[in-house]
Design an enzyme around this catalytic site. Sequence first.
Site, mmCIF file in Angstrom:
data_model
loop_
_atom_site.group_PDB
_atom_site.id
_atom_site.type_symbol
_atom_site.label_atom_id
_atom_site.label_comp_id
_atom_site.label_asym_id
_atom_site.label_seq_id
_atom_site.Cartn_x
_atom_site.Cartn_y
_atom_site.Cartn_z
ATOM 1 N N GLU A 164 35.399 46.161 49.053
ATOM 2 C CA GLU A 164 35.502 45.278 50.214
ATOM 3 C C GLU A 164 36.132 43.925 49.916
ATOM 4 O OE1 GLU A 164 31.573 45.251 51.884
ATOM 5 O OE2 GLU A 164 31.639 47.433 52.114
ATOM 6 N N TYR A 195 51.225 50.961 41.962
ATOM 7 C CA TYR A 195 51.275 49.921 42.984
ATOM 8 C C TYR A 195 49.977 50.027 43.784
ATOM 9 C CZ TYR A 195 55.912 48.646 41.591
ATOM 10 O OH TYR A 195 56.971 48.164 40.840
ATOM 11 N N ARG A 238 29.003 51.635 33.449
ATOM 12 C CA ARG A 238 28.488 50.364 32.894
ATOM 13 C C ARG A 238 27.011 50.245 33.201
ATOM 14 N NH1 ARG A 238 31.155 45.031 34.521
ATOM 15 N NH2 ARG A 238 29.905 44.301 32.788
ATOM 16 N N ARG A 265 53.137 43.909 50.040
ATOM 17 C CA ARG A 265 52.659 44.890 49.075
ATOM 18 C C ARG A 265 53.187 46.283 49.410
ATOM 19 N NH1 ARG A 265 51.479 40.977 46.682
ATOM 20 N NH2 ARG A 265 49.605 40.493 45.484
ATOM 21 N N ASP A 306 39.314 55.129 42.484
ATOM 22 C CA ASP A 306 40.161 56.145 41.854
ATOM 23 C C ASP A 306 39.325 57.143 41.062
ATOM 24 O OD1 ASP A 306 42.148 54.628 42.902
ATOM 25 O OD2 ASP A 306 42.968 53.943 40.988
ATOM 26 N N LEU A 349 40.418 54.397 33.482
ATOM 27 C CA LEU A 349 40.607 53.694 34.754
ATOM 28 C C LEU A 349 39.805 52.400 34.824
ATOM 29 C CD1 LEU A 349 40.195 56.765 37.197
ATOM 30 C CD2 LEU A 349 42.208 56.064 35.896
HETATM 31 C C1 F7E Z 1 48.471 46.763 41.963
HETATM 32 C C2 F7E Z 1 47.294 45.840 42.061
HETATM 33 O O1 F7E Z 1 46.741 45.968 43.395
HETATM 34 C C3 F7E Z 1 45.565 45.214 43.640
HETATM 35 O O2 F7E Z 1 45.807 43.824 43.449
HETATM 36 P P1 F7E Z 1 46.312 42.847 44.597
HETATM 37 O O3 F7E Z 1 47.708 43.199 44.980
HETATM 38 O O4 F7E Z 1 46.082 41.471 44.149
HETATM 39 O O5 F7E Z 1 45.366 43.261 45.825
HETATM 40 P P2 F7E Z 1 44.525 42.403 46.859
HETATM 41 O O6 F7E Z 1 44.160 43.317 47.940
HETATM 42 O O7 F7E Z 1 43.406 41.657 46.198
HETATM 43 O O8 F7E Z 1 45.586 41.289 47.371
HETATM 44 C C4 F7E Z 1 46.777 41.653 48.018
HETATM 45 C C5 F7E Z 1 47.453 40.406 48.561
HETATM 46 O O9 F7E Z 1 46.670 39.903 49.635
HETATM 47 C C6 F7E Z 1 46.575 38.482 49.513
HETATM 48 N N1 F7E Z 1 45.368 38.022 50.215
HETATM 49 C C7 F7E Z 1 45.352 37.199 51.309
HETATM 50 N N2 F7E Z 1 44.088 36.953 51.671
HETATM 51 C C8 F7E Z 1 43.301 37.655 50.792
HETATM 52 C C9 F7E Z 1 41.881 37.763 50.702
HETATM 53 O O10 F7E Z 1 41.115 37.197 51.475
HETATM 54 N N3 F7E Z 1 41.423 38.574 49.698
HETATM 55 C C10 F7E Z 1 42.264 39.226 48.835
HETATM 56 N N4 F7E Z 1 41.731 40.020 47.863
HETATM 57 N N5 F7E Z 1 43.627 39.094 48.903
HETATM 58 C C11 F7E Z 1 44.121 38.312 49.881
HETATM 59 C C12 F7E Z 1 46.558 38.236 48.020
HETATM 60 O O11 F7E Z 1 46.890 36.887 47.712
HETATM 61 C C13 F7E Z 1 47.607 39.255 47.589
HETATM 62 O O12 F7E Z 1 48.884 38.678 47.718
HETATM 63 C C14 F7E Z 1 44.470 45.652 42.685
HETATM 64 O O13 F7E Z 1 44.164 47.001 42.893
HETATM 65 C C15 F7E Z 1 44.926 45.449 41.245
HETATM 66 O O14 F7E Z 1 43.938 45.998 40.386
HETATM 67 C C16 F7E Z 1 46.267 46.054 41.015
HETATM 68 O O15 F7E Z 1 46.543 46.575 39.938
#
Ligand code: F7E
Length: 369
Positions: A228, A219, A70, A259, A50, A122
């Site tokens: 990554e 969101y 940082r 999401r 961002d 941010l």
């Molecule tokens: C709005 C919010 O948006 C982001 O947070 P997040 O939604 O947690 O994003 P994510 O891409 O890490 O996970 C999305 C979903 O995907 C599932 N998932 C499955 N398998 C993997 C996996 O292997 N890796 C990850 N990371 N997630 C996985 C995981 O369990 C979750 O249900 C950040 O920008 C945050 O800063 C923010 O504010």
Amino acid sequence: MSEGYIKSCIPRLRFGLRLNRQPARATPSIDSEKASVIKTALITGITGQDGSYLTELLLEKGYTVHGLVRRTSNTVRSRLDPLFDDKNVYNHKLFLHYADLDDATTIRRVLVKTRPDELYHLAGQSHVGASFEIPESTCQFTAMGTLKLLEIVRDLEKSPRILHISSSEIFGRPDASPQDERTAMRPVTPYGVAKAFATQMVQVYRESFGCFACNAICYNHESPRRGESFVTRKITRAAAAISLGLQSELRLGALDSRRDWGYAPDYVRAMWMMLQHDTPDDYVLGTGLTHSIEDFLGFAFERVGLDWHQFVTTDAKYMRPSDVRDLCGNAGKAARNLGWKPSGTCRDLAHAMVDNDLSLLKRQTTTVR
Ligand SMILES: C[C@H]1O[C@H](OP(=O)(O)OP(=O)(O)OC[C@H]2O[C@@H](n3cnc4c(=O)[nH]c(N)nc43)[C@H](O)[C@@H]2O)[C@@H](O)[C@@H](O)C1=O
């Protein structure tokens, strides 16, 4: 430590392709505005997805931009490289300063020296999964870091307008769908709790101390510059790598989570619009549509002509002790008050991210040979 020194440490890496999309139209009164006087902005988290898009937007609008960075041994700031390469920009319109979020004296010095009109906050520990492993530092940076910043600003002779990037994670398991600015905060992750604290502090400083302080309740928003370790980029990179024969499988956690995924440059444009409005306020920023991880896998793998089911396995390592399942944002207030609308579809976004990863990987393999 001089800014010139910071620059000299930065390897010249190219960053990803831009998504070929038209930005969404907004009300002319705000979106088409160019600063009549030259404005100065300070961005915490300038090297992130961002931060880099916001820097480009503000420079286009004629701002002078300062960024807090940082101090770590890793000096790669590839998302900003094209700006560093422009000799008319770096150290002319764009300046970097070392300061950690918990280093209040340094942040105060930078604020006093640069006297920004607008402060975009941010920075923070943004990985929700990691917040279960490192809850204390997540709260230290994301919650206390925001409070420290507000305290410094409160004491300044000239207070900047403040934009805090909040998150849909504050809603956790909400009792309403879609969520809007009136939805109760019920976070279920350490990250969500830290963001809820910071969001409410911003409200307190606005209401009690008269600060022009706003929360952008964002969101999920993605792009080719997404880190990554987030699921979208992990998937698009894997789809590209598998199609090139560089990877054979993809291990993921929960596939049934849903999401509300939007396009990151739209969200930073809304942040800027919020600070141009007459009154400070909080705004939900989302698309109003959700997709599951499986849907996103389908979009990404179809781009390279493959069936994701043949390559994806679930791994308990990526499951979270608690996860938000189905958050969806109602950005009606941002549409009404700011004229903001998100652009494109989730499928377009996934395709553009895969295309970018294909180019990056092809370039890397060519370079190695
Ligand atoms: C709005 C919010 O948006 C982001 O947070 P997040 O939604 O947690 O994003 P994510 O891409 O890490 O996970 C999305 C979903 O995907 C599932 N998932 C499955 N398998 C993997 C996996 O292997 N890796 C990850 N990371 N997630 C996985 C995981 O369990 C979750 O249900 C950040 O920008 C945050 O800063 C923010 O504010």
